[in-house]
Design a protein around this motif. Structure first.
Motif, PDB file in Angstrom:
ATOM      1  N   ASN A 142       0.673  -1.290  -0.013  1.00 12.99           N
ATOM      2  CA  ASN A 142       0.112  -0.083  -0.030  1.00 12.99           C
ATOM      3  C   ASN A 142       0.647   1.268   0.043  1.00 12.99           C
ATOM      4  N   ASN A 143       0.349   2.563  -0.003  1.00  7.51           N
ATOM      5  CA  ASN A 143       0.974   3.704   0.128  1.00  7.51           C
ATOM      6  C   ASN A 143       1.885   3.739   1.370  1.00  7.51           C
ATOM      7  N   ASP A 144       1.481   3.187   2.218  1.00  4.64           N
ATOM      8  CA  ASP A 144       2.380   3.488   3.357  1.00  4.64           C
ATOM      9  C   ASP A 144       3.872   2.673   3.490  1.00  4.64           C
ATOM     10  N   GLY A 145       3.978   1.647   2.579  1.00  2.00           N
ATOM     11  CA  GLY A 145       5.077   0.753   2.451  1.00  2.00           C
ATOM     12  C   GLY A 145       4.843  -0.395   3.181  1.00  2.00           C
ATOM     13  N   GLU A 146       3.660  -0.510   3.703  1.00  2.00           N
ATOM     14  CA  GLU A 146       3.172  -1.874   4.401  1.00  2.00           C
ATOM     15  C   GLU A 146       2.391  -2.738   3.332  1.00  2.00           C
ATOM     16  N   TYR A 147       1.745  -3.812   3.661  1.00  2.00           N
ATOM     17  CA  TYR A 147       1.100  -4.797   2.793  1.00  2.00           C
ATOM     18  C   TYR A 147      -0.277  -5.122   3.229  1.00  2.00           C
ATOM     19  N   GLU A 148      -1.209  -5.352   2.439  1.00  2.00           N
ATOM     20  CA  GLU A 148      -2.531  -5.310   2.671  1.00  2.00           C
ATOM     21  C   GLU A 148      -3.252  -6.350   1.875  1.00  2.00           C
ATOM     22  N   LEU A 149      -4.137  -7.123   2.450  1.00  2.00           N
ATOM     23  CA  LEU A 149      -4.939  -8.186   1.855  1.00  2.00           C
ATOM     24  C   LEU A 149      -6.045  -7.644   1.039  1.00  2.00           C
ATOM     25  N   ARG A 150      -5.945  -8.100  -0.296  1.00  2.00           N
ATOM     26  CA  ARG A 150      -7.015  -7.767  -1.154  1.00  2.00           C
ATOM     27  C   ARG A 150      -7.976  -9.016  -1.441  1.00  2.00           C
ATOM     28  N   MET A 151      -9.047  -8.802  -1.623  1.00  2.00           N
ATOM     29  CA  MET A 151     -10.114  -9.877  -1.668  1.00  2.00           C
ATOM     30  C   MET A 151     -10.831  -9.639  -2.944  1.00  2.00           C
ATOM     31  N   ALA A 152     -11.028 -10.341  -4.021  1.00  2.00           N
ATOM     32  CA  ALA A 152     -11.669 -10.330  -5.190  1.00  2.00           C
ATOM     33  C   ALA A 152     -12.732 -11.449  -5.021  1.00  2.00           C
ATOM     34  N   ALA A 153     -13.893 -11.242  -5.490  1.00  2.00           N
ATOM     35  CA  ALA A 153     -14.981 -12.416  -5.862  1.00  2.00           C
ATOM     36  C   ALA A 153     -15.272 -12.322  -7.309  1.00  2.00           C
ATOM     37  N   LEU A 154     -14.977 -13.328  -7.955  1.00  2.00           N
ATOM     38  CA  LEU A 154     -15.205 -13.677  -9.183  1.00  2.00           C
ATOM     39  C   LEU A 154     -16.303 -14.696  -9.349  1.00  2.00           C
ATOM     40  N   VAL A 155     -17.235 -14.174 -10.057  1.00  2.00           N
ATOM     41  CA  VAL A 155     -18.511 -15.108 -10.340  1.00  2.00           C
ATOM     42  C   VAL A 155     -18.974 -15.548 -11.687  1.00  2.00           C
ATOM     43  N   LYS A 156     -19.426 -16.527 -11.901  1.00  2.00           N
ATOM     44  CA  LYS A 156     -20.154 -16.889 -13.009  1.00  2.00           C
ATOM     45  C   LYS A 156     -21.589 -17.361 -12.625  1.00  2.00           C
ATOM     46  N   PRO A 157     -22.595 -16.528 -12.732  1.00  2.00           N
ATOM     47  CA  PRO A 157     -23.909 -16.865 -12.359  1.00  2.00           C
ATOM     48  C   PRO A 157     -24.448 -17.860 -13.153  1.00  2.00           C
ATOM     49  N   ASN A 158     -25.255 -18.773 -12.627  1.00  2.00           N
ATOM     50  CA  ASN A 158     -26.172 -19.874 -13.164  1.00  2.00           C
ATOM     51  C   ASN A 158     -27.409 -19.461 -13.873  1.00  2.00           C
ATOM     52  N   GLY A 159     -27.238 -18.782 -15.062  1.00  2.64           N
ATOM     53  CA  GLY A 159     -28.452 -18.433 -15.809  1.00  2.64           C
ATOM     54  C   GLY A 159     -29.235 -17.215 -15.226  1.00  2.64           C
ATOM     55  N   LEU A 160     -30.301 -17.107 -15.198  1.00  2.00           N
ATOM     56  CA  LEU A 160     -31.168 -15.894 -14.957  1.00  2.00           C
ATOM     57  C   LEU A 160     -31.392 -15.979 -13.455  1.00  2.00           C
ATOM     58  N   PHE A 161     -31.737 -17.225 -13.089  1.00  2.00           N
ATOM     59  CA  PHE A 161     -31.684 -17.447 -11.738  1.00  2.00           C
ATOM     60  C   PHE A 161     -30.443 -17.096 -10.996  1.00  2.00           C
ATOM     61  N   GLY A 162     -29.370 -17.336 -11.304  1.00  2.00           N
ATOM     62  CA  GLY A 162     -27.965 -17.146 -10.667  1.00  2.00           C
ATOM     63  C   GLY A 162     -27.854 -15.394 -10.846  1.00  2.00           C
ATOM     64  N   ARG A 163     -28.163 -14.896 -11.744  1.00  2.00           N
ATOM     65  CA  ARG A 163     -28.251 -13.355 -11.964  1.00  2.00           C
ATOM     66  C   ARG A 163     -29.132 -12.673 -10.854  1.00  2.00           C
ATOM     67  N   LEU A 164     -30.391 -13.189 -10.925  1.00  2.00           N
ATOM     68  CA  LEU A 164     -31.375 -12.420  -9.729  1.00  2.00           C
ATOM     69  C   LEU A 164     -30.812 -12.956  -8.448  1.00  2.00           C
ATOM     70  N   TYR A 165     -30.282 -13.879  -8.187  1.00  2.00           N
ATOM     71  CA  TYR A 165     -29.813 -14.350  -6.830  1.00  2.00           C
ATOM     72  C   TYR A 165     -28.635 -13.209  -6.374  1.00  2.00           C
ATOM     73  N   MET A 166     -27.550 -13.042  -7.388  1.00  2.00           N
ATOM     74  CA  MET A 166     -26.609 -12.233  -7.198  1.00  2.00           C
ATOM     75  C   MET A 166     -27.038 -10.946  -6.890  1.00  2.00           C
ATOM     76  N   ALA A 167     -28.246 -10.404  -7.654  1.00  2.00           N
ATOM     77  CA  ALA A 167     -28.735  -9.009  -7.553  1.00  2.00           C
ATOM     78  C   ALA A 167     -29.144  -8.875  -5.986  1.00  2.00           C
ATOM     79  N   ALA A 168     -29.970 -10.123  -5.573  1.00  2.94           N
ATOM     80  CA  ALA A 168     -30.758  -9.945  -4.399  1.00  2.94           C
ATOM     81  C   ALA A 168     -29.991  -9.906  -3.248  1.00  2.94           C
ATOM     82  N   ILE A 169     -28.589 -10.628  -3.305  1.00  7.05           N
ATOM     83  CA  ILE A 169     -27.718 -10.478  -2.068  1.00  7.05           C
ATOM     84  C   ILE A 169     -26.753  -9.270  -2.173  1.00  7.05           C
ATOM     85  N   LYS A 170     -26.803  -8.733  -2.962  1.00  7.85           N
ATOM     86  CA  LYS A 170     -25.841  -7.658  -3.291  1.00  7.85           C
ATOM     87  C   LYS A 170     -25.991  -6.524  -1.941  1.00  7.85           C
TER      88      LYS A 170
END
Length: 189
Positions: A142-170
């Motif tokens: 990071n900018n302070d010369g220390e280190y930080e943990l980064r988390m990325a969530a990568l997704v592949k929704p399962n069809g329309l149901f998966g896209r609706l589910y992801m929108a509902a939990i956002k």
């Protein structure tokens, strides 16, 4: 702290090679005061020792309990809906230099399985009827010369149901889960 997607995509992570068909859902930074360039393995060990999902704040545990109950009632989490059931594991996509003995093994106290772990990044995955999800953890200066943990969530929704589910939990993820997991600004656990 939530970050723009470019904070993940601009880095030379190995995960990019094996997830071109996934989209970025979230990118977050977790402060790790005093951490240095070689502390990523210790951070992962601390996260594992902290008990996974079992050690989150009560509101987060409650939301996950509700989600698992709904999954049981509606059959979202049956083995035939998961990795090696409905979808192939990312482990099957790994180039030879990323293949490890722990690939495909369960990650304690989580619904995830290991994909790979390197000196500065780690990927775990889960799949169910709603989505195929990758949790990517990276170690970044990071900018302070220390280190930080980064988390990325990568997704592949399962069809329309998966896209609706992801929108509902956002809203739950942004307003409750991630802020609760960051606590006082330190790493989740």
């Amino acid at each position: 702290m939530r970050l723009p997607d470019a904070e993940h995509t601009a880095r030379p992570w190995r995960i990019h090679e094996i997830t071109p068909d996934f989209r970025i859902e979230d990118v977050w930074a977790y402060r790790t005061p005093g951490a240095g360039p070689d502390d990523f393995p210790a951070m992962l060990a601390a996260l594992r020792a902290a008990g996974g999902l079992n050690e989150n704040p009560a509101v987060v545990r409650f939301l996950f309990a509700v989600r698992w109950k709904l999954g049981a009632v509606f059959g979202w989490d049956r083995p035939d809906e998961g990795v090696k059931g409905r979808v192939e594991s990312l482990c099957d996509r790994l180039p030879p230099d990323l293949r490890q003995d722990a690939a495909g093994e369960p990650v304690s106290n989580t619904p995830f399985t290991m994909v790979y772990e390197l000196r500065d990044e780690c990927a775990i995955e889960l799949a169910n009827r709603t989505v195929h999800d990758i949790c990517h953890l990276g170690w970044v200066p990071n900018n302070d010369g220390e280190y930080e943990l980064r988390m990325a969530a990568l997704v592949k929704p399962n069809g329309l149901f998966g896209r609706l589910y992801m929108a509902a939990i956002k809203p739950f993820r942004y307003l409750i889960v991630y802020p609760a997991m960051t606590g006082n600004g330190n790493a989740p656990g």
